[in-house]
Design an enzyme around this catalytic site. Structure first.
Site, PDB file in Angstrom:
ATOM      1  N   THR A 128       0.850  -1.191   0.000  1.00  0.00           N
ATOM      2  CA  THR A 128       0.000   0.000   0.000  1.00  0.00           C
ATOM      3  C   THR A 128       0.887   1.243   0.000  1.00  0.00           C
ATOM      4  O   THR A 128       1.668   1.454   0.931  1.00  0.00           O
ATOM      5  CB  THR A 128      -0.919   0.004   1.224  1.00  0.00           C
ATOM      6  OG1 THR A 128      -1.698  -1.205   1.227  1.00  0.00           O
ATOM      7  CG2 THR A 128      -1.859   1.212   1.194  1.00  0.00           C
ATOM      8  N   PHE A 160      -6.040  -7.285  -1.401  1.00  0.00           N
ATOM      9  CA  PHE A 160      -7.193  -7.082  -0.521  1.00  0.00           C
ATOM     10  C   PHE A 160      -7.341  -8.310   0.379  1.00  0.00           C
ATOM     11  O   PHE A 160      -8.326  -9.053   0.303  1.00  0.00           O
ATOM     12  CB  PHE A 160      -8.451  -6.829  -1.347  1.00  0.00           C
ATOM     13  CG  PHE A 160      -8.337  -5.617  -2.229  1.00  0.00           C
ATOM     14  CD1 PHE A 160      -8.575  -4.343  -1.734  1.00  0.00           C
ATOM     15  CD2 PHE A 160      -7.949  -5.752  -3.548  1.00  0.00           C
ATOM     16  CE1 PHE A 160      -8.441  -3.226  -2.544  1.00  0.00           C
ATOM     17  CE2 PHE A 160      -7.818  -4.639  -4.366  1.00  0.00           C
ATOM     18  CZ  PHE A 160      -8.065  -3.370  -3.860  1.00  0.00           C
ATOM     19  N   LEU A 161      -6.324  -8.534   1.210  1.00  0.00           N
ATOM     20  CA  LEU A 161      -6.276  -9.718   2.060  1.00  0.00           C
ATOM     21  C   LEU A 161      -6.544  -9.328   3.504  1.00  0.00           C
ATOM     22  O   LEU A 161      -5.928  -8.395   4.030  1.00  0.00           O
ATOM     23  CB  LEU A 161      -4.898 -10.378   1.972  1.00  0.00           C
ATOM     24  CG  LEU A 161      -4.374 -10.714   0.566  1.00  0.00           C
ATOM     25  CD1 LEU A 161      -2.979 -11.319   0.662  1.00  0.00           C
ATOM     26  CD2 LEU A 161      -5.321 -11.669  -0.140  1.00  0.00           C
ATOM     27  N   LEU A 260     -22.175   6.908  -1.938  1.00  0.00           N
ATOM     28  CA  LEU A 260     -20.720   6.757  -1.986  1.00  0.00           C
ATOM     29  C   LEU A 260     -20.180   7.238  -3.336  1.00  0.00           C
ATOM     30  O   LEU A 260     -19.467   6.519  -4.037  1.00  0.00           O
ATOM     31  CB  LEU A 260     -20.337   5.299  -1.724  1.00  0.00           C
ATOM     32  CG  LEU A 260     -20.529   4.837  -0.285  1.00  0.00           C
ATOM     33  CD1 LEU A 260     -20.269   3.345  -0.156  1.00  0.00           C
ATOM     34  CD2 LEU A 260     -19.629   5.616   0.662  1.00  0.00           C
ATOM     35  N   CYS A 270     -34.195  15.708   6.139  1.00  0.00           N
ATOM     36  CA  CYS A 270     -33.936  14.641   7.108  1.00  0.00           C
ATOM     37  C   CYS A 270     -32.501  14.604   7.628  1.00  0.00           C
ATOM     38  O   CYS A 270     -32.277  14.619   8.833  1.00  0.00           O
ATOM     39  CB  CYS A 270     -34.278  13.285   6.491  1.00  0.00           C
ATOM     40  SG  CYS A 270     -36.027  13.078   6.093  1.00  0.00           S
TER      41      CYS A 270
END
EC number: 1.1.1.22
Length: 439
Positions: A128, A160-161, A260, A270
């Site tokens: 990363t 992505f572990l 997202l 609201c």
């Protein structure tokens, strides 16, 4: 394929064993002799369910080996996956020292190793790293590799572990992301991971580098959100485990892609109201909920940034397409677009507004009262068509994505376009002055 794995920690060990189990010939390399000795003996250097069996099988088959010698590991290798640590520095920055050292070792070993038949070695970062690392650190490390007979393509392919289920995640990732501008490297990675059923995303390097940070930040945010909600509700005798259990059954909004998407601030009747109510409940119970408190502050920053971007241009004429808090409604209660228009008018800007569904005379109740209190002279600002709203303006601020609005925007081509919507289409994004709120 012949694959080199640099770094035999958690990610490297799982990746090495997983690739060997799918028929690739894998050599792991690490400066830690202990890790190398363990893997070479068929034992796992890390604790992870299912990994010892994979490593033992890979070593027994001859497809998985380990060494401390980089040149030996790179001999005839087609792909080199860099899986070294990138820890935090003293100020939170990503420490790239291990990465830089590994890349330097790979480069130094090339003259002492035999290139593959194709001549192409793909050096792929799995660690990363911040956006820009590929351009600024990885690519320069191999700028002169051709001098030693190697063509080197570089890429970012994030992992992505999750620890505890890393082997399962390796074979069933949420997606495969390949960030590279080298066609040969892209083809090699497609071949390397051809056994995966996950959808493949071919992106630029910086997008691939940014993705892992976005994923982990969201995961951390979810944990904090659930805990803050629990702290607030506990004071009211509510078991938040049941609340969140039901909460997670909503796959339309809660556990979904809804909301997202980068764009403008939230508003409406609201979200702001209920957030303020939660804040009050927390204060009443003397509970600290910084994530929930920070949400309204973060929302305010989105509006403020757009105002600041307009102010610094020196332009004075602004055309706004869209005023309600979201498309296909005339609800303007706590609409961030109303807030934006109010601030611009207050700063002396000439503002014209078009909204395809907003008819002030038809508004009733709180909706009408809110608009009257914020923009009492709205009738003077409204234009009957998007073309008239954009006539002669220097800046277009667009939250409405109706076909007529997009067509008018392309035709007018104002000097500056600020996209609050995020999905106006390629024809709008091709305009010379186009820019988004966060892109």
């Amino acid at each position: 394929m012949r694959v080199t794995i640099v770094g035999l920690g958690y990610v490297g060990a799982v990746t090495a064993a997983g690739l060997a189990a799918r028929g690739h010939v894998v050599t792991g390399v690490d400066v830690d002799e202990g890790k190398v000795a363990l893997l070479a003996a068929g034992r796992s250097p890390v604790v992870e369910p299912g990994l010892p069996e994979l490593i033992a099988a890979g070593v027994a088959s001859g497809r998985l080996t380990a060494t401390t010698q980089m040149a030996e590991a790179l001999d005839r290798a087609e792909v080199c996956l860099v899986c070294v640590g990138t820890p935090s520095g003293l100020h939170g920055e990503t420490d790239l020292a291990f990465l830089a050292r590994a890349l330097g070792q790979v480069r130094a070993a090339l003259p002492h190793a035999t290139p593959p038949a194709s001549g192409l070695l793909s050096v792929v970062v799995r660690s990363t790293v911040p956006p820009g690392t590929g351009d600024q650190v990885v690519v320069p490390a191999f700028a002169d590799a051709l001098a030693d007979g190697w063509e080197v393509g570089t890429a970012m392919c994030p992992e992505f572990l999750r620890e505890g289920c890393g082997v399962a995640d390796f074979y069933d990732p949420p997606f495969l992301v390949v960030g590279t501008d080298h066609p040969g490297t892209r083809a090699q990675l497609e071949e390397l991971f051809a056994f995966l059923d996950a959808g493949s995303h071919q992106v630029d390097v910086r997008t691939a580098e940014a993705l892992k940070y976005a994923c982990n930040a969201f995961h951390a945010t979810k944990v904090s959100f659930a805990n803050e909600v629990a702290r607030v509700f506990r004071a009211y005798g509510v078991d938040a485990r049941k609340v969140m259990e039901i909460f997670c059954e909503d796959h339309k909004l809660n556990i979904a892609a809804a909301y997202l998407r980068p764009g403008f601030a939230f508003g409406g009747s609201c979200l702001p109201k209920d957030l303020r109510s939660l804040h009050h409940m927390a204060r009443e119970s003397d509970v600290d909920v910084p994530l929930l408190f920070g949400t309204l502050a973060s929302n305010e920053l989105v509006v403020r940034e757009v105002v600041d971007r307009i102010v610094v241009t020196g332009h004075r004429r602004v055309g706004m397409l869209g005023l309600s808090f979201k498309a296909d409604t005339d609800d303007v209660r706590e609409s961030p677009s109303v807030d934006l228009a109010e601030r611009l008018v207050g700063k002396g800007f000439e503002v014209t507004i078009f909204d395809p569904v907003l008819v002030p005379e038809d508004l009733v109740g709180e909706n009408r009262a809110h608009l009257a209190s914020r923009l009492p002279h709205l009738s003077r600002l409204l234009a009957p068509t998007p073309e008239q709203a954009l006539a002669g303006v220097d800046i277009a601020v667009v939250s409405c994505a109706s076909p007529e609005s997009r067509a008018a925007l392309v035709a007018a081509a104002p000097p500056m376009v600020i996209d609050l919507h995020g999905a106006l289409g390629a024809d709008v994004e091709a305009l010379a002055g186009y820019g988004g709120t966060g892109w």
